[in-house]
Design a protein around this motif. Sequence first.
Motif, PDB file in Angstrom:
ATOM      1  N   ILE A   1       0.821  -1.205   0.000  1.00 32.08           N
ATOM      2  CA  ILE A   1       0.000   0.000   0.000  1.00 32.08           C
ATOM      3  C   ILE A   1       0.861   1.263   0.000  1.00 32.08           C
ATOM      4  O   ILE A   1       0.435   2.319  -0.453  1.00 32.08           O
ATOM      5  CB  ILE A   1      -0.986  -0.013   1.186  1.00 32.08           C
ATOM      6  N   HIS A   2       2.095   1.160   0.490  1.00 34.78           N
ATOM      7  CA  HIS A   2       2.998   2.313   0.518  1.00 34.78           C
ATOM      8  C   HIS A   2       3.702   2.540  -0.818  1.00 34.78           C
ATOM      9  O   HIS A   2       4.331   3.569  -1.013  1.00 34.78           O
ATOM     10  CB  HIS A   2       4.050   2.146   1.623  1.00 34.78           C
ATOM     11  N   ASP A   3       3.609   1.583  -1.727  1.00 36.84           N
ATOM     12  CA  ASP A   3       4.272   1.689  -3.025  1.00 36.84           C
ATOM     13  C   ASP A   3       3.297   1.287  -4.128  1.00 36.84           C
ATOM     14  O   ASP A   3       3.516   0.325  -4.861  1.00 36.84           O
ATOM     15  CB  ASP A   3       5.529   0.812  -3.049  1.00 36.84           C
ATOM     16  N   ILE A   4       2.220   2.024  -4.232  1.00 37.28           N
ATOM     17  CA  ILE A   4       1.156   1.718  -5.192  1.00 37.28           C
ATOM     18  C   ILE A   4       1.644   1.995  -6.608  1.00 37.28           C
ATOM     19  O   ILE A   4       2.117   3.095  -6.894  1.00 37.28           O
ATOM     20  CB  ILE A   4      -0.087   2.589  -4.902  1.00 37.28           C
ATOM     21  N   PRO A   5       1.529   1.013  -7.512  1.00 37.74           N
ATOM     22  CA  PRO A   5       1.836   1.286  -8.929  1.00 37.74           C
ATOM     23  C   PRO A   5       0.679   2.094  -9.512  1.00 37.74           C
ATOM     24  O   PRO A   5      -0.288   1.542 -10.036  1.00 37.74           O
ATOM     25  CB  PRO A   5       1.939  -0.115  -9.539  1.00 37.74           C
ATOM     26  N   ILE A   6       0.773   3.387  -9.379  1.00 36.51           N
ATOM     27  CA  ILE A   6      -0.354   4.285  -9.638  1.00 36.51           C
ATOM     28  C   ILE A   6      -0.877   4.183 -11.068  1.00 36.51           C
ATOM     29  O   ILE A   6      -2.088   4.263 -11.288  1.00 36.51           O
ATOM     30  CB  ILE A   6       0.009   5.740  -9.247  1.00 36.51           C
ATOM     31  N   ALA A   7      -0.004   3.972 -12.050  1.00 35.91           N
ATOM     32  CA  ALA A   7      -0.465   3.882 -13.447  1.00 35.91           C
ATOM     33  C   ALA A   7      -1.373   2.667 -13.640  1.00 35.91           C
ATOM     34  O   ALA A   7      -2.466   2.784 -14.212  1.00 35.91           O
ATOM     35  CB  ALA A   7       0.732   3.820 -14.387  1.00 35.91           C
ATOM     36  N   ALA A   8      -0.954   1.513 -13.151  1.00 31.52           N
ATOM     37  CA  ALA A   8      -1.742   0.289 -13.322  1.00 31.52           C
ATOM     38  C   ALA A   8      -3.045   0.353 -12.521  1.00 31.52           C
ATOM     39  O   ALA A   8      -4.118   0.004 -13.032  1.00 31.52           O
ATOM     40  CB  ALA A   8      -0.926  -0.923 -12.894  1.00 31.52           C
ATOM     41  N   ILE A   9      -2.968   0.810 -11.283  1.00 29.64           N
ATOM     42  CA  ILE A   9      -4.166   0.882 -10.436  1.00 29.64           C
ATOM     43  C   ILE A   9      -5.150   1.911 -10.982  1.00 29.64           C
ATOM     44  O   ILE A   9      -6.362   1.677 -10.986  1.00 29.64           O
ATOM     45  CB  ILE A   9      -3.768   1.200  -8.975  1.00 29.64           C
ATOM     46  N   THR A  10      -4.642   3.040 -11.478  1.00 31.64           N
ATOM     47  CA  THR A  10      -5.526   4.060 -12.054  1.00 31.64           C
ATOM     48  C   THR A  10      -6.262   3.499 -13.261  1.00 31.64           C
ATOM     49  O   THR A  10      -7.475   3.695 -13.412  1.00 31.64           O
ATOM     50  CB  THR A  10      -4.720   5.311 -12.456  1.00 31.64           C
ATOM     51  N   SER A  11      -5.554   2.783 -14.132  1.00 31.33           N
ATOM     52  CA  SER A  11      -6.195   2.190 -15.319  1.00 31.33           C
ATOM     53  C   SER A  11      -7.288   1.207 -14.914  1.00 31.33           C
ATOM     54  O   SER A  11      -8.388   1.236 -15.474  1.00 31.33           O
ATOM     55  CB  SER A  11      -5.155   1.483 -16.175  1.00 31.33           C
ATOM     56  N   GLN A  12      -6.999   0.354 -13.937  1.00 35.61           N
ATOM     57  CA  GLN A  12      -7.993  -0.614 -13.476  1.00 35.61           C
ATOM     58  C   GLN A  12      -9.188   0.092 -12.845  1.00 35.61           C
ATOM     59  O   GLN A  12     -10.344  -0.290 -13.083  1.00 35.61           O
ATOM     60  CB  GLN A  12      -7.372  -1.568 -12.452  1.00 35.61           C
ATOM     61  N   TYR A  13      -8.913   1.104 -12.042  1.00 38.32           N
ATOM     62  CA  TYR A  13      -9.980   1.845 -11.357  1.00 38.32           C
ATOM     63  C   TYR A  13     -10.903   2.520 -12.377  1.00 38.32           C
ATOM     64  O   TYR A  13     -12.125   2.395 -12.293  1.00 38.32           O
ATOM     65  CB  TYR A  13      -9.362   2.879 -10.413  1.00 38.32           C
TER      66      TYR A  13
END
Length: 158
Positions: A32-44
């Motif tokens: 949770i402290h190192d979220i792969p923001i690009a991948a999570i944003t795309s999924q979200y």
Amino acid sequence: MGAGDDYEVKLSAFEGPLDLLLFLIRRAEVDIHDIPIAAITSQYVRTVASANDLDVDQAGEFLVMAATLVEIKSRMLAPALEGAEADDPLVPSEAGEDPRRDLVRQLLAYQRFRSAADGLERLRGEYARRWPASGAAEAPRSEEHTSELQSRFGISYA
């Protein structure tokens, strides 16, 4: 992600955008402290875009989180500011600051409250089984017991 990409998620199963975000982070099995923001944003964004079960208020909450994720993603991709631009008060982050910091703080707080709520719900269930509501699990009264109570307290049941 491969085969897991076809997994369908109903947004009504989540209590809000942070709940969905925590689900996606856990499903990706990342810290949770190192979220792969690009991948999570795309999924979200894909999940929210494919939702058919949202009302206007819910959609607004989920879209605000999607916009926040896109903003964080853009701030992470943008080059570091130098000179006069770094001193601009309208620029939201300080030099060297991780733009995910506030999101991680919110997620950790939400996770703590969610865990506490789950624990309280579990305790409520245990207490409900131990001490049922009055009348729900009373032992049937015998006629002898009823007549004893009637004579002792002068009560008559009609």
